[in-house]
Design an enzyme around this catalytic site. Sequence first.
Site, PDB file in Angstrom:
ATOM      1  N   ASP A   2       0.811  -1.216   0.000  1.00  0.00           N
ATOM      2  CA  ASP A   2       0.000   0.000   0.000  1.00  0.00           C
ATOM      3  C   ASP A   2       0.844   1.265   0.000  1.00  0.00           C
ATOM      4  O   ASP A   2       1.922   1.308   0.583  1.00  0.00           O
ATOM      5  CB  ASP A   2      -0.890   0.028   1.248  1.00  0.00           C
ATOM      6  CG  ASP A   2      -1.849  -1.139   1.295  1.00  0.00           C
ATOM      7  OD1 ASP A   2      -2.593  -1.308   0.313  1.00  0.00           O
ATOM      8  OD2 ASP A   2      -1.830  -1.872   2.283  1.00  0.00           O
ATOM      9  N   ASN A  50      -9.105  -3.652  -7.632  1.00  0.00           N
ATOM     10  CA  ASN A  50      -8.276  -2.660  -8.327  1.00  0.00           C
ATOM     11  C   ASN A  50      -8.684  -2.461  -9.785  1.00  0.00           C
ATOM     12  O   ASN A  50      -8.290  -1.462 -10.412  1.00  0.00           O
ATOM     13  CB  ASN A  50      -6.801  -3.053  -8.277  1.00  0.00           C
ATOM     14  CG  ASN A  50      -6.181  -2.897  -6.907  1.00  0.00           C
ATOM     15  OD1 ASN A  50      -5.180  -3.539  -6.595  1.00  0.00           O
ATOM     16  ND2 ASN A  50      -6.770  -2.071  -6.056  1.00  0.00           N
TER      17      ASN A  50
END
Length: 217
Positions: A2, A50
């Site tokens: 992340d 995503n």
Amino acid sequence: MDGNGRWAKKRGLPRKFGHREGAKAFKKIADHCMKLGIPYATFYAFSTENQKRPKDEVEALLRLFDEYLDDIREMDAKNVRLKFIGDLSFFPDSTHKKMLEAEEATGNNTGFTCSLALNYGGRDEILHAVKRLVTEGCNLSALNEESFAEYLYTKGLPDVDLIIRTAGERRLSNFLIWQAAYAEYVYTDTLFPDFGKRELDKALAEFGERNRRFGGV
């Protein structure tokens, strides 16, 4: 992994530059895991969710994955076994073919096993496993945790010991839901492109201090 996009935003750069720096960090961390003698590590690179990101960002990520697959000889020379987990049918045929070739080329390597979660989601993985069970006519009376695990993308890999979340995130994010049942968590505010050997060592040291009881007293 992340914080790639936030890393780029802080520097006034497009998000794709953050992903490229994150890919560099991945290689450094994988090398360090290997030197430390860690036998398995899985990197969550692209989730099923995503796909909802802006088209240009997704396309940049796909190009990046394809480029790094061209560097497979470097990983093979280091005795690394590569494994890709997730619904790989999402990727272009040429990229999917490279993934399969990379797995085959490194399949007999006995060193560090490096898994990349690509178009992966924990719920999707479990649904995929159940559909296979139904299609193949599994004997449900004989089904147990060990036999069910054979239908997961992670077949042949051990359960997760440690999950490291970078960039200050404090959630599981649909990652290895089944396999992480008794995983330990370590959180860091470091954005992934800045996550290096020192940060990994700190996370491992914290993990080493945990008392793992696996539900026992």
